[in-house]
Design a protein around this motif. Structure first.
Motif, PDB file in Angstrom:
ATOM      1  N   GLY A 195       0.937  -1.048  -0.469  1.00 28.29           N
ATOM      2  CA  GLY A 195       0.021  -0.068   0.041  1.00 28.29           C
ATOM      3  C   GLY A 195       1.314   1.558  -0.061  1.00 28.29           C
ATOM      4  N   GLY A 196       2.121   1.042   0.427  1.00 27.19           N
ATOM      5  CA  GLY A 196       2.871   1.989   0.464  1.00 27.19           C
ATOM      6  C   GLY A 196       3.530   2.629  -0.968  1.00 27.19           C
ATOM      7  N   SER A 197       2.763   2.539  -2.435  1.00 27.73           N
ATOM      8  CA  SER A 197       3.759   3.336  -3.676  1.00 27.73           C
ATOM      9  C   SER A 197       2.276   3.020  -4.657  1.00 27.73           C
ATOM     10  CB  SER A 197       4.002   2.348  -4.597  1.00 27.73           C
ATOM     11  OG  SER A 197       5.537   2.165  -3.251  1.00 27.73           O
ATOM     12  N   LYS A 198       1.327   4.180  -5.230  1.00 27.64           N
ATOM     13  CA  LYS A 198       0.575   4.148  -5.793  1.00 27.64           C
ATOM     14  C   LYS A 198       1.279   4.789  -7.249  1.00 27.64           C
ATOM     15  CE  LYS A 198      -2.382   4.955  -1.861  1.00 27.64           C
ATOM     16  NZ  LYS A 198      -3.601   5.629  -0.991  1.00 27.64           N
ATOM     17  N   TYR A 199       0.104   4.681  -8.160  1.00 24.79           N
ATOM     18  CA  TYR A 199       0.240   4.424  -9.941  1.00 24.79           C
ATOM     19  C   TYR A 199      -0.591   5.012 -10.044  1.00 24.79           C
ATOM     20  CZ  TYR A 199       1.518  -0.113  -9.397  1.00 24.79           C
ATOM     21  OH  TYR A 199       1.967  -1.154  -9.356  1.00 24.79           O
ATOM     22  N   TYR A 200      -1.015   6.591 -11.150  1.00 29.69           N
ATOM     23  CA  TYR A 200      -2.019   6.679 -12.233  1.00 29.69           C
ATOM     24  C   TYR A 200      -1.218   6.620 -13.518  1.00 29.69           C
ATOM     25  CZ  TYR A 200      -3.973   6.692  -7.430  1.00 29.69           C
ATOM     26  OH  TYR A 200      -3.896   7.103  -6.164  1.00 29.69           O
ATOM     27  N   GLU A 201      -2.576   6.469 -14.231  1.00 31.70           N
ATOM     28  CA  GLU A 201      -2.661   6.274 -15.427  1.00 31.70           C
ATOM     29  C   GLU A 201      -2.705   8.464 -15.687  1.00 31.70           C
ATOM     30  OE1 GLU A 201      -3.878   8.090 -19.797  1.00 31.70           O
ATOM     31  OE2 GLU A 201      -5.489   7.862 -17.441  1.00 31.70           O
ATOM     32  N   ASP A 202      -2.585   9.063 -16.613  1.00 30.40           N
ATOM     33  CA  ASP A 202      -2.143  10.440 -16.545  1.00 30.40           C
ATOM     34  C   ASP A 202      -4.039  11.294 -16.532  1.00 30.40           C
ATOM     35  OD1 ASP A 202       0.964  10.506 -18.451  1.00 30.40           O
ATOM     36  OD2 ASP A 202       0.533  10.193 -16.690  1.00 30.40           O
ATOM     37  N   SER A 203      -4.745  10.665 -17.291  1.00 30.55           N
ATOM     38  CA  SER A 203      -6.130  11.057 -17.523  1.00 30.55           C
ATOM     39  C   SER A 203      -6.513  11.038 -15.905  1.00 30.55           C
ATOM     40  CB  SER A 203      -6.603  10.562 -18.610  1.00 30.55           C
ATOM     41  OG  SER A 203      -7.412   9.284 -18.438  1.00 30.55           O
ATOM     42  N   VAL A 204      -5.974  10.329 -15.256  1.00 26.62           N
ATOM     43  CA  VAL A 204      -7.266  10.468 -14.112  1.00 26.62           C
ATOM     44  C   VAL A 204      -6.578  10.955 -12.796  1.00 26.62           C
ATOM     45  CG1 VAL A 204      -7.757   8.274 -14.657  1.00 26.62           C
ATOM     46  CG2 VAL A 204      -5.654   7.751 -13.406  1.00 26.62           C
ATOM     47  N   LYS A 205      -4.971  10.671 -13.377  1.00 31.07           N
ATOM     48  CA  LYS A 205      -4.385  11.839 -11.849  1.00 31.07           C
ATOM     49  C   LYS A 205      -4.923  12.980 -11.504  1.00 31.07           C
ATOM     50  CE  LYS A 205       0.100  10.035 -13.095  1.00 31.07           C
ATOM     51  NZ  LYS A 205       0.871  10.634 -13.507  1.00 31.07           N
ATOM     52  N   ARG A 252      -8.471  13.054  -9.762  1.00 28.96           N
ATOM     53  CA  ARG A 252      -9.350  12.638 -10.185  1.00 28.96           C
ATOM     54  C   ARG A 252      -9.818  10.983  -8.771  1.00 28.96           C
ATOM     55  NH1 ARG A 252     -12.217  12.136 -14.585  1.00 28.96           N
ATOM     56  NH2 ARG A 252     -11.267  11.504 -15.795  1.00 28.96           N
ATOM     57  N   PHE A 253      -9.020  10.042  -9.098  1.00 29.52           N
ATOM     58  CA  PHE A 253      -9.153   9.296  -8.754  1.00 29.52           C
ATOM     59  C   PHE A 253      -8.051   9.056  -7.746  1.00 29.52           C
ATOM     60  CE2 PHE A 253     -10.534   6.945 -12.696  1.00 29.52           C
ATOM     61  CZ  PHE A 253     -11.706   7.797 -12.814  1.00 29.52           C
ATOM     62  N   THR A 254      -8.586   8.297  -6.453  1.00 29.41           N
ATOM     63  CA  THR A 254      -7.661   7.193  -5.368  1.00 29.41           C
ATOM     64  C   THR A 254      -7.716   5.999  -5.882  1.00 29.41           C
ATOM     65  OG1 THR A 254      -8.097   9.479  -4.467  1.00 29.41           O
ATOM     66  CG2 THR A 254      -6.259   7.699  -3.081  1.00 29.41           C
ATOM     67  N   ILE A 255      -6.787   4.984  -5.232  1.00 29.60           N
ATOM     68  CA  ILE A 255      -6.525   3.955  -5.525  1.00 29.60           C
ATOM     69  C   ILE A 255      -5.880   3.574  -3.501  1.00 29.60           C
ATOM     70  CG2 ILE A 255      -4.286   3.252  -6.026  1.00 29.60           C
ATOM     71  CD1 ILE A 255      -5.367   0.609  -7.399  1.00 29.60           C
ATOM     72  N   ALA A 275      -6.710  -5.775   5.658  1.00 29.78           N
ATOM     73  CA  ALA A 275      -8.135  -6.713   7.183  1.00 29.78           C
ATOM     74  C   ALA A 275      -8.918  -7.265   5.938  1.00 29.78           C
ATOM     75  CB  ALA A 275      -7.864  -5.678   8.645  1.00 29.78           C
ATOM     76  N   GLU A 276      -9.502  -6.065   5.581  1.00 32.64           N
ATOM     77  CA  GLU A 276     -10.960  -6.259   4.446  1.00 32.64           C
ATOM     78  C   GLU A 276     -10.972  -6.872   3.451  1.00 32.64           C
ATOM     79  OE1 GLU A 276     -13.023  -3.031   4.406  1.00 32.64           O
ATOM     80  OE2 GLU A 276     -13.149  -2.578   6.041  1.00 32.64           O
ATOM     81  N   ASN A 277      -9.267  -7.104   3.253  1.00 33.72           N
ATOM     82  CA  ASN A 277      -8.810  -8.048   1.878  1.00 33.72           C
ATOM     83  C   ASN A 277      -9.787  -6.866   0.205  1.00 33.72           C
ATOM     84  OD1 ASN A 277      -7.738  -9.434   2.549  1.00 33.72           O
ATOM     85  ND2 ASN A 277      -8.505 -11.644   2.279  1.00 33.72           N
ATOM     86  N   THR A 278     -10.083  -6.377   0.662  1.00 29.48           N
ATOM     87  CA  THR A 278     -10.363  -5.052  -0.484  1.00 29.48           C
ATOM     88  C   THR A 278      -9.617  -4.103  -0.733  1.00 29.48           C
ATOM     89  OG1 THR A 278     -12.284  -5.943   0.758  1.00 29.48           O
ATOM     90  CG2 THR A 278     -12.882  -3.699  -0.572  1.00 29.48           C
ATOM     91  N   VAL A 279     -10.331  -3.886  -2.393  1.00 37.74           N
ATOM     92  CA  VAL A 279      -9.061  -2.509  -2.733  1.00 37.74           C
ATOM     93  C   VAL A 279     -10.005  -1.765  -2.963  1.00 37.74           C
ATOM     94  CG1 VAL A 279      -7.544  -2.355  -4.926  1.00 37.74           C
ATOM     95  CG2 VAL A 279      -7.197  -3.883  -3.621  1.00 37.74           C
ATOM     96  N   PHE A 280      -9.934  -0.502  -3.788  1.00 37.59           N
ATOM     97  CA  PHE A 280     -11.199   0.396  -3.685  1.00 37.59           C
ATOM     98  C   PHE A 280     -10.487   1.941  -5.235  1.00 37.59           C
ATOM     99  CE2 PHE A 280     -14.121  -0.588  -0.179  1.00 37.59           C
ATOM    100  CZ  PHE A 280     -13.449  -0.966   1.005  1.00 37.59           C
ATOM    101  N   LEU A 281     -11.378   2.004  -6.006  1.00 38.47           N
ATOM    102  CA  LEU A 281     -11.204   3.059  -6.212  1.00 38.47           C
ATOM    103  C   LEU A 281     -11.997   4.289  -6.702  1.00 38.47           C
ATOM    104  CD1 LEU A 281      -9.271   3.982  -8.722  1.00 38.47           C
ATOM    105  CD2 LEU A 281     -11.290   3.129 -10.048  1.00 38.47           C
ATOM    106  N   GLN A 282     -11.367   5.219  -5.721  1.00 35.20           N
ATOM    107  CA  GLN A 282     -12.798   6.100  -4.947  1.00 35.20           C
ATOM    108  C   GLN A 282     -12.312   7.419  -6.970  1.00 35.20           C
ATOM    109  OE1 GLN A 282     -14.497   7.289  -3.025  1.00 35.20           O
ATOM    110  NE2 GLN A 282     -15.280   8.112  -4.586  1.00 35.20           N
ATOM    111  N   MET A 283     -13.594   7.705  -7.178  1.00 34.95           N
ATOM    112  CA  MET A 283     -13.390   8.823  -8.325  1.00 34.95           C
ATOM    113  C   MET A 283     -14.307   9.571  -8.094  1.00 34.95           C
ATOM    114  SD  MET A 283     -14.013   5.419 -11.629  1.00 34.95           S
ATOM    115  CE  MET A 283     -15.510   4.515 -10.642  1.00 34.95           C
TER     116      MET A 283
END
Length: 123
Positions: free
Chosen positions: A55-65, A67-70, A75-83
């Motif tokens: 979880g220490g590194s995050k990277y994004y495609e340019d068009s969503v930088k 605006r989107f957060t991963i 503990a929940e075995n879950t990944v989120f994408l806040q758009m």
């Protein structure tokens, strides 16, 4: 073995927000780098965002930088994408993905895929 279940898609107006979720099963989830891809009608699947196993590194495609957060919650075995600030061009089926290479995941080197969730942004 990892199984991924995507959810959270829907219809939203331009400028609106959605949060996608990817629920993972399997004890080895924590060792995988995770990402989101999307595929619009008539286009190839493209990388959107990624997060390292820690979880220490995050990277994004340019068009969503900006605006989107991963994010991920081990503990929940879950990944989120806040758009946020969604645009009509964000319309696509969004897929969660798991891979073992931080470098190669954005290139499509994926070990497991979710089933996809539809995001539609109206103008």
């Amino acid at each position: 073995q990892v199984q991924l279940v995507d959810s959270g898609g829907g219809l939203v107006q331009a400028g609106g927000s959605l949060r996608l979720s990817c629920a993972a099963s399997g004890r080895t989830f924590r060792t995988y780098d995770m990402g989101w891809f999307r595929q619009a009608p008539g286009k190839e699947r493209e990388f959107v965002a990624g997060i390292s196993w820690s979880g220490g590194s995050k990277y994004y495609e340019d068009s969503v930088k900006g605006r989107f957060t991963i994010s991920r919650v081990h503990a929940e075995n879950t990944v989120f994408l806040q758009m946020t600030s969604l645009k009509p061009e964000d319309t696509a089926v969004y897929y969660c993905a798991a891979g073992l290479s931080y470098i190669d995941l954005p290139k499509g080197e994926v070990d497991y895929w979710g089933q996809g969730t539809q995001v539609t942004v109206s103008s």
